[in-house]
Design an enzyme around this catalytic site. Structure first.
Site, PDB file in Angstrom:
ATOM      1  N   GLU A  29     -31.662   6.285 -14.218  1.00  6.93           N
ATOM      2  CA  GLU A  29     -32.473   7.504 -14.338  1.00  6.93           C
ATOM      3  C   GLU A  29     -33.707   7.259 -15.193  1.00  6.93           C
ATOM      4  O   GLU A  29     -33.784   6.275 -15.941  1.00  6.93           O
ATOM      5  CB  GLU A  29     -31.650   8.638 -14.930  1.00  6.93           C
ATOM      6  CG  GLU A  29     -31.221   8.405 -16.368  1.00  6.93           C
ATOM      7  CD  GLU A  29     -30.928   9.699 -17.107  1.00  6.93           C
ATOM      8  OE1 GLU A  29     -31.874  10.491 -17.272  1.00  6.93           O
ATOM      9  OE2 GLU A  29     -29.773   9.885 -17.534  1.00  6.93           O
ATOM     10  N   LYS A 167     -21.720  15.003 -24.014  1.00  6.04           N
ATOM     11  CA  LYS A 167     -21.952  15.213 -25.441  1.00  6.04           C
ATOM     12  C   LYS A 167     -21.021  16.286 -25.988  1.00  6.04           C
ATOM     13  O   LYS A 167     -20.644  17.231 -25.299  1.00  6.04           O
ATOM     14  CB  LYS A 167     -23.419  15.595 -25.674  1.00  6.04           C
ATOM     15  CG  LYS A 167     -24.382  14.484 -25.278  1.00  6.04           C
ATOM     16  CD  LYS A 167     -25.821  14.905 -25.464  1.00  6.04           C
ATOM     17  CE  LYS A 167     -26.754  13.799 -25.005  1.00  6.04           C
ATOM     18  NZ  LYS A 167     -26.674  13.565 -23.545  1.00  6.04           N
TER      19      LYS A 167
END
Length: 309
Positions: A29, A167
């Site tokens: 990405e 996360k």
């Protein structure tokens, strides 16, 4: 004047040749480079990621949209441009790619956009840092409708996404539940616990486990014969780079308070939170972020090599 877009999807000659010849390719990405890392370091990480993939026997295909072209595989000059323009580039999820192409805009691709464009190009493996997920409800709310597009894309494209979990600011149990609802298999790589990005474990179990790249390749091959959804390979951050628990918890509490006081929501949450971790940890989080994404790129390349016919 109305912008004139180029082809909807353009592959570099190297990537196109590798796919035509049945060689291993790994998608990477670009939002990590433009919005997740500071200037200078982002280019160092970008070149390190591509070198890591090559060293493991695969071809890197960094994905971005530049001047209305969706690109799978960037030239050195294009990679430098993505890193130099940084946050000035649009942050493109899959919903944003069509408008960017049609209007001749430029942007860096998120996990959702990269996975979809990689799948459209015929690339089976995509390595990144962390997956998006279900956000925790705002204060006073019982539920949240803030769910990352990453999960919806994985539900309908057959890409293997190699990441270090999600996360800890996210609702990890709800994220795993959404993945289950969409029939996305989740494998822990040499672990029975789902990782939480900077931390090797979230304390939650993974539904499945694989202990070498050949096992992962076998699971992906079998899954793609039976279902259309993708597969998530959760690779914990290397042990020596795991963030200290007390430091992590302090930074997370400070970051959540920062989000609350600024009223930050949606796609702005992750950049603001990462920036706080980077500035308040004295560089510890930057080293951790680089270490985990490099480890994921290496693992992704090893799996892609095993997938070759």
């Amino acid at each position: 004047m109305t912008p004139t877009p180029g082809p909807r999807l353009a592959m570099s000659a190297e990537v196109a040749d590798a796919l035509a010849e049945g060689r291993a390719v790994v998608a990477l990405e670009s939002t990590l480079l433009s919005h997740g890392l500071p200037p200078g370091r982002n280019l160092d990480v970008a070149t390190r990621l591509e070198r890591t993939v090559r060293d493991a026997g695969a071809v890197p295909a960094t994905v971005a949209v530049l001047d209305g072209q969706a690109l799978v595989g960037l030239s050195p000059a294009q990679l430098e441009r993505v890193c130099a323009e940084g946050p000035e580039l649009d942050k493109l999820s899959l919903r944003d790619v069509g408008p960017a192409v049609a209007l001749g805009r430029s942007g860096a691709t998120t996990v959702a956009a990269t996975a979809a464009l990689a799948d459209a190009a015929g690339i089976a493996v995509f390595a990144t840092g962390g997956l998006g997920g279900v956000h925790l409800p705002p204060p006073g709310a019982a539920v949240t409708w803030d769910v990352s597009a990453d999960l919806g894309v994985l539900a309908r494209v057959g890409t293997l996404v190699v990441c270090s979990g999600v996360k800890s600011v996210l609702d990890i149990p709800a994220t795993l539940e959404v993945l289950e609802t969409h029939s996305v298999p989740v494998l822990g790589y040499r672990t029975d616990e789902f990782p939480a990005f900077y931390r090797r474990s979230s304390g939650l179990p993974v539904p499945g486990r694989a202990d070498d790249p050949a096992q992962v390749a076998a699971v992906l091959t079998a899954h793609r014969q039976l279902a259309d959804s993708g597969l998530l390979l959760a690779n914990p951050i290397p042990e020596e780079y795991e963030m200290d628990g007390a430091l992590h918890d302090r930074l997370l509490a400070e970051g959540l308070e920062l989000l609350r006081t600024r009223g930050v929501t949606g796609s702005d949450v992750t950049p603001v939170l990462l920036e706080h971790f980077h500035t308040a940890s004295g560089g510890v989080s930057l080293d951790a972020n680089e270490a985990l994404v490099v480890a994921n790129a290496r693992l992704g390349a090893e799996v892609a090599v095993e997938l070759r016919p």
